[in-house]
Design a protein around this motif. Structure first.
Motif, PDB file in Angstrom:
ATOM      1  N   ASN A  23       0.824  -1.221   0.000  1.00 29.64           N
ATOM      2  CA  ASN A  23       0.000   0.000   0.000  1.00 29.64           C
ATOM      3  C   ASN A  23       0.858   1.271   0.000  1.00 29.64           C
ATOM      4  OD1 ASN A  23       1.063  -0.249   2.544  1.00 29.64           O
ATOM      5  ND2 ASN A  23      -0.909  -0.584   3.567  1.00 29.64           N
ATOM      6  N   PHE A  24       2.166   1.109  -0.232  1.00 30.06           N
ATOM      7  CA  PHE A  24       3.107   2.236  -0.306  1.00 30.06           C
ATOM      8  C   PHE A  24       3.175   3.034   0.993  1.00 30.06           C
ATOM      9  CE2 PHE A  24       1.340   1.634  -4.669  1.00 30.06           C
ATOM     10  CZ  PHE A  24       2.446   0.993  -5.195  1.00 30.06           C
ATOM     11  N   THR A  25       2.891   2.376   2.113  1.00 28.86           N
ATOM     12  CA  THR A  25       3.060   3.042   3.408  1.00 28.86           C
ATOM     13  C   THR A  25       4.482   2.814   3.902  1.00 28.86           C
ATOM     14  OG1 THR A  25       2.242   1.075   4.562  1.00 28.86           O
ATOM     15  CG2 THR A  25       0.637   2.811   4.050  1.00 28.86           C
ATOM     16  N   GLU A  26       4.982   3.778   4.663  1.00 28.08           N
ATOM     17  CA  GLU A  26       6.343   3.695   5.174  1.00 28.08           C
ATOM     18  C   GLU A  26       6.408   2.661   6.296  1.00 28.08           C
ATOM     19  OE1 GLU A  26       9.898   6.957   5.914  1.00 28.08           O
ATOM     20  OE2 GLU A  26       7.803   7.606   5.816  1.00 28.08           O
ATOM     21  N   LEU A  27       7.473   1.860   6.303  1.00 29.80           N
ATOM     22  CA  LEU A  27       7.625   0.852   7.343  1.00 29.80           C
ATOM     23  C   LEU A  27       7.874   1.525   8.696  1.00 29.80           C
ATOM     24  CD1 LEU A  27       9.728  -1.968   5.627  1.00 29.80           C
ATOM     25  CD2 LEU A  27       7.262  -1.606   5.648  1.00 29.80           C
ATOM     26  N   PRO A  28       7.531   0.846   9.808  1.00 29.22           N
ATOM     27  CA  PRO A  28       7.626   1.469  11.139  1.00 29.22           C
ATOM     28  C   PRO A  28       9.017   1.999  11.478  1.00 29.22           C
ATOM     29  CG  PRO A  28       6.344  -0.553  11.249  1.00 29.22           C
ATOM     30  CD  PRO A  28       6.890  -0.483   9.860  1.00 29.22           C
ATOM     31  N   TYR A  29      10.065   1.319  11.021  1.00 30.93           N
ATOM     32  CA  TYR A  29      11.417   1.757  11.379  1.00 30.93           C
ATOM     33  C   TYR A  29      11.957   2.883  10.490  1.00 30.93           C
ATOM     34  CZ  TYR A  29      12.988  -1.362   7.565  1.00 30.93           C
ATOM     35  OH  TYR A  29      13.176  -1.982   6.365  1.00 30.93           O
ATOM     36  N   SER A  30      11.225   3.221   9.438  1.00 26.69           N
ATOM     37  CA  SER A  30      11.668   4.252   8.495  1.00 26.69           C
ATOM     38  C   SER A  30      11.285   5.649   9.010  1.00 26.69           C
ATOM     39  CB  SER A  30      11.023   3.998   7.133  1.00 26.69           C
ATOM     40  OG  SER A  30      11.407   4.957   6.190  1.00 26.69           O
ATOM     41  N   PRO A  31      12.133   6.685   8.790  1.00 30.16           N
ATOM     42  CA  PRO A  31      13.358   6.685   7.986  1.00 30.16           C
ATOM     43  C   PRO A  31      14.562   6.153   8.761  1.00 30.16           C
ATOM     44  CG  PRO A  31      12.951   8.872   8.840  1.00 30.16           C
ATOM     45  CD  PRO A  31      11.771   8.037   9.257  1.00 30.16           C
ATOM     46  N   LEU A  32      15.532   5.640   7.987  1.00 27.77           N
ATOM     47  CA  LEU A  32      16.788   5.183   8.556  1.00 27.77           C
ATOM     48  C   LEU A  32      17.752   6.361   8.634  1.00 27.77           C
ATOM     49  CD1 LEU A  32      17.165   1.846   6.547  1.00 27.77           C
ATOM     50  CD2 LEU A  32      16.398   2.103   8.918  1.00 27.77           C
ATOM     51  N   LYS A  33      18.260   6.612   9.830  1.00 29.91           N
ATOM     52  CA  LYS A  33      19.178   7.736  10.037  1.00 29.91           C
ATOM     53  C   LYS A  33      20.483   7.203  10.607  1.00 29.91           C
ATOM     54  CE  LYS A  33      15.399  10.978  10.935  1.00 29.91           C
ATOM     55  NZ  LYS A  33      14.793  11.925  11.917  1.00 29.91           N
ATOM     56  N   GLY A  34      21.571   7.613  10.024  1.00 35.58           N
ATOM     57  CA  GLY A  34      22.881   7.141  10.464  1.00 35.58           C
ATOM     58  C   GLY A  34      23.988   7.853   9.720  1.00 35.58           C
ATOM     59  N   ASP A  65      29.630  10.950   3.514  1.00 36.80           N
ATOM     60  CA  ASP A  65      30.399  10.818   4.758  1.00 36.80           C
ATOM     61  C   ASP A  65      31.500   9.755   4.676  1.00 36.80           C
ATOM     62  OD1 ASP A  65      29.103   8.362   5.059  1.00 36.80           O
ATOM     63  OD2 ASP A  65      27.732   9.059   6.607  1.00 36.80           O
ATOM     64  N   GLY A  66      31.630   9.103   3.497  1.00 37.87           N
ATOM     65  CA  GLY A  66      32.711   8.140   3.292  1.00 37.87           C
ATOM     66  C   GLY A  66      32.424   6.747   3.795  1.00 37.87           C
ATOM     67  N   THR A  67      31.159   6.460   4.101  1.00 39.28           N
ATOM     68  CA  THR A  67      30.816   5.126   4.604  1.00 39.28           C
ATOM     69  C   THR A  67      29.729   4.466   3.758  1.00 39.28           C
ATOM     70  OG1 THR A  67      29.029   5.820   6.101  1.00 39.28           O
ATOM     71  CG2 THR A  67      31.287   5.883   6.953  1.00 39.28           C
ATOM     72  N   THR A  68      29.714   3.150   3.824  1.00 41.51           N
ATOM     73  CA  THR A  68      28.614   2.339   3.307  1.00 41.51           C
ATOM     74  C   THR A  68      28.003   1.643   4.524  1.00 41.51           C
ATOM     75  OG1 THR A  68      29.766   1.962   1.214  1.00 41.51           O
ATOM     76  CG2 THR A  68      27.952   0.470   1.759  1.00 41.51           C
ATOM     77  N   MET A  69      26.725   1.883   4.766  1.00 39.62           N
ATOM     78  CA  MET A  69      26.056   1.283   5.915  1.00 39.62           C
ATOM     79  C   MET A  69      25.228   0.086   5.471  1.00 39.62           C
ATOM     80  SD  MET A  69      24.963   4.548   8.308  1.00 39.62           S
ATOM     81  CE  MET A  69      24.658   3.469   9.714  1.00 39.62           C
ATOM     82  N   VAL A  70      25.243  -0.956   6.286  1.00 34.43           N
ATOM     83  CA  VAL A  70      24.478  -2.173   6.006  1.00 34.43           C
ATOM     84  C   VAL A  70      23.402  -2.304   7.077  1.00 34.43           C
ATOM     85  CG1 VAL A  70      24.615  -4.665   5.661  1.00 34.43           C
ATOM     86  CG2 VAL A  70      26.558  -3.221   5.040  1.00 34.43           C
ATOM     87  N   TRP A  71      22.154  -2.445   6.617  1.00 29.09           N
ATOM     88  CA  TRP A  71      20.998  -2.451   7.509  1.00 29.09           C
ATOM     89  C   TRP A  71      20.237  -3.768   7.390  1.00 29.09           C
ATOM     90  CZ3 TRP A  71      20.326   2.572   9.713  1.00 29.09           C
ATOM     91  CH2 TRP A  71      20.972   3.619   9.038  1.00 29.09           C
ATOM     92  N   ASP A  72      19.596  -4.187   8.473  1.00 30.76           N
ATOM     93  CA  ASP A  72      18.649  -5.293   8.441  1.00 30.76           C
ATOM     94  C   ASP A  72      17.333  -4.751   7.887  1.00 30.76           C
ATOM     95  OD1 ASP A  72      16.581  -7.158   9.130  1.00 30.76           O
ATOM     96  OD2 ASP A  72      17.901  -8.027  10.643  1.00 30.76           O
ATOM     97  N   ALA A  73      16.902  -5.260   6.724  1.00 31.17           N
ATOM     98  CA  ALA A  73      15.689  -4.744   6.091  1.00 31.17           C
ATOM     99  C   ALA A  73      14.425  -5.160   6.829  1.00 31.17           C
ATOM    100  CB  ALA A  73      15.614  -5.199   4.629  1.00 31.17           C
ATOM    101  N   GLY A  74      14.555  -6.077   7.786  1.00 34.55           N
ATOM    102  CA  GLY A  74      13.390  -6.503   8.554  1.00 34.55           C
ATOM    103  C   GLY A  74      13.041  -5.572   9.686  1.00 34.55           C
ATOM    104  N   GLY A  82      15.365  -2.668  10.503  1.00 43.55           N
ATOM    105  CA  GLY A  82      16.054  -1.393  10.377  1.00 43.55           C
ATOM    106  C   GLY A  82      17.298  -1.252  11.236  1.00 43.55           C
ATOM    107  N   GLN A  83      17.749  -2.336  11.863  1.00 43.86           N
ATOM    108  CA  GLN A  83      18.943  -2.269  12.706  1.00 43.86           C
ATOM    109  C   GLN A  83      20.212  -2.171  11.854  1.00 43.86           C
ATOM    110  OE1 GLN A  83      18.995  -2.172  16.251  1.00 43.86           O
ATOM    111  NE2 GLN A  83      16.842  -1.755  15.772  1.00 43.86           N
ATOM    112  N   VAL A  84      21.195  -1.434  12.349  1.00 45.31           N
ATOM    113  CA  VAL A  84      22.477  -1.316  11.656  1.00 45.31           C
ATOM    114  C   VAL A  84      23.275  -2.597  11.864  1.00 45.31           C
ATOM    115  CG1 VAL A  84      24.656  -0.053  11.497  1.00 45.31           C
ATOM    116  CG2 VAL A  84      22.528   1.185  11.948  1.00 45.31           C
ATOM    117  N   LEU A  85      23.703  -3.222  10.756  1.00 45.08           N
ATOM    118  CA  LEU A  85      24.511  -4.437  10.831  1.00 45.08           C
ATOM    119  C   LEU A  85      26.001  -4.125  10.741  1.00 45.08           C
ATOM    120  CD1 LEU A  85      22.408  -6.759   8.475  1.00 45.08           C
ATOM    121  CD2 LEU A  85      22.316  -6.617  10.972  1.00 45.08           C
ATOM    122  N   ALA A  86      26.335  -3.064   9.988  1.00 41.20           N
ATOM    123  CA  ALA A  86      27.754  -2.701   9.841  1.00 41.20           C
ATOM    124  C   ALA A  86      27.874  -1.298   9.279  1.00 41.20           C
ATOM    125  CB  ALA A  86      28.469  -3.695   8.927  1.00 41.20           C
TER     126      ALA A  86
END
Length: 479
Positions: free
Chosen positions: A41-52, A75-84, A86-90
């Motif tokens: 339904n194009f609604t934003e997921l509960p953890y969105s937006p991702l900020k880091g 900022d010179g980084t690549t961030m890896v997130w859990d898509a389930g 929204g937790q930062v993995l790396a």
């Protein structure tokens, strides 16, 4: 036909990139955030937006499974997130500290590539989340990257105009000057092209650049012959630099976005324009097709992302008999089955088939009993429809040469509703009507003006095709 179905306007600055998984859409922006939406339904997921990220986010991409999301930033980084959740993995820091412009997962999710403004390139091991290999392009910033579907190589594009092909050990295999004023984006179709004459398999690639052009290329990757990059053609239509390009899952369409504020959808066989979309009010910076549903997303400096739905029955968007036969059905992956379901107007079953791990071999073994008892499809009508489509698939597995006169000259597909045009040739009704509706008044076969736009049903040909199909069906039951 492409129809605008939704506009996302949550970002507070330019939208830089958008990417689909099978169930979600991710977008990123100069506003330092990544937003993730459900395709239901194009609604934003509960953890969105991702900020880091502490500066603008330039690119985002899902792993092939859709379980992991990556983003990269000034900022010179690549961030890896859990898509389930929204937790930062790396947080993967580019060794040079340079702004990271592009990131991509390999098809098997083993590696993640990050390319930076100083031309540095890193291949990260996704199991250990450590640097695996690194390298540099000769000149310019790295702004584009695409993996081959088999993961044997990937291509990068730079601001100096070069396309570079690398193997999975980060060895440079080939370098080609592609766009005089700089490459802006590149993509490789997930569907390879077979060369019947020599037995080679090519990968089709698109690149676009500051020169207002989109170029199509063929890549031959062979252990003994090395790599060959062959220019195929140039697609015209944009009047300003082209910032984005992407293939549809079946490789039949290519979409592009430009500084001219337009989005153009091409069919890739002949390079004809299918649609021009002009709803954005500023530069179109990104575009992407959904993998298993008829959706297209386009993002812009106007801070919005438009979601479009297109007609799967369009001549070049359909999953054709020819395409289905490129990979033996019994060798289909679960993703191939998902794509087939969507092409058969059975997209509602994608989730169910995925949960039950239905691949090609399992698909061919499905029966009315297993559909009812194991997959729990309660509707008799829906079970019958699925079984009918599977039976058609089984029939197509038998090597068959379709008589050329039964194929539409435009789509090269078996005709279902042939009509005779004023040039004397027969075409699939939808295909020739679409040809004419795009303001073409010339014959697809002779390129001469059509003296009339009247289309006459070719009942004799339709009956001949019907008889031929019945013969093939009877043959399938006896083998």
């Amino acid at each position: 036909m492409a129809t605008l179905v939704h506009t996302l306007a949550d970002h507070s600055d330019d939208v830089n990139y958008c990417a689909f998984s099978s169930s979600c859409l991710a977008t990123c922006s100069l506003d330092k955030t990544i937003r993730v939406y459900s395709l239901n339904n194009f609604t934003e997921l509960p953890y969105s937006p991702l900020k880091g990220h502490t500066y603008a986010v330039h690119c985002c991409c899902f792993s092939p499974s859709g379980r992991v999301l990556a983003s990269c930033s000034t900022d010179g980084t690549t961030m890896v997130w859990d898509a389930g959740d929204g937790q930062v993995l790396a947080v993967l820091a580019q060794p040079s500290g340079s702004p990271v412009r592009v990131c991509r997962f390999s098809p098997d999710s083993t590696y993640l590539v990050s390319g930076a403004a100083d031309g540095s390139l890193v291949l990260w091991n996704m199991q250990s989340l450590k640097l695996y290999r690194s390298g540099n392009v000769k000149d310019g910033s790295l702004v584009a990257c695409a993996f081959s579907p088999d993961g044997n190589f990937f291509v990068t594009g730079s601001s100096c105009g070069d396309l570079t092909i690398w193997d999975d050990k980060m060895r440079c295999l080939c370098n080609e000057k592609a766009h005089d004023l700089g490459v802006t984006c590149c993509d490789i179709s997930s569907q390879p092209i077979s060369d019947g004459e020599h037995g080679f398999t090519y990968f089709q690639m698109a690149s676009c650049g500051q020169d207002n052009q989109i170029k199509l290329w063929l890549i031959l990757f062979a252990d003994l012959l090395g790599v060959e990059l062959k220019y195929k053609c140039t697609l015209n239509g944009h009047s300003a630099p082209v910032l984005a390009c992407a293939f549809s899952y079946d490789g039949q369409m290519l979409v592009s976005g430009s500084v001219d504020k337009c989005v153009i959808i091409y069919e890739t066989t002949a390079g004809n324009t299918l649609h021009t979309l002009s709803q954005h009010t500023r530069y179109v910076t990104t575009c992407a097709f959904a993998p298993y549903s008829p959706l297209l997303a386009t993002g812009s400096m106007d801070k919005t992302v438009n979601i479009w739905r297109f007609d799967l029955k369009q001549p070049c968007a359909a999953n054709t008999v020819e395409n289905e036969s490129k990979v033996a059905v019994e060798d289909w992956s679960e993703d191939d089955v998902s794509a087939w379901l969507c092409a058969q107007d059975l997209a509602d079953f994608v989730g169910l088939f995925k949960r039950n791990n239905i691949d090609g071999k399992e698909l061919l073994n499905l029966t009315k009993e297993s559909l009812a008892n194991e997959l729990k499809i309660e509707s008799l009508g829906l079970r019958s429809k699925v079984l009918q489509k599977i039976e058609e698939l089984r029939m197509k597995m038998i090597p068959v040469t379709v008589p050329d006169e039964f194929l539409c000259p435009i789509t090269r597909e078996l005709m279902k509703d042939p009509v005779i045009a004023a040039d004397g040739y027969s075409y699939e009704k939808d295909a020739i009507e679409n040809w004419i509706s795009n303001k073409r008044r010339s014959s697809p076969m002779t390129n001469l003006p059509l003296p009339s736009l009247v289309l006459t049903p070719n009942r004799t040909l339709k009956m001949a095709i019907s008889r031929w199909l019945e013969t093939q069906q009877k043959h399938s039951y006896t083998t």
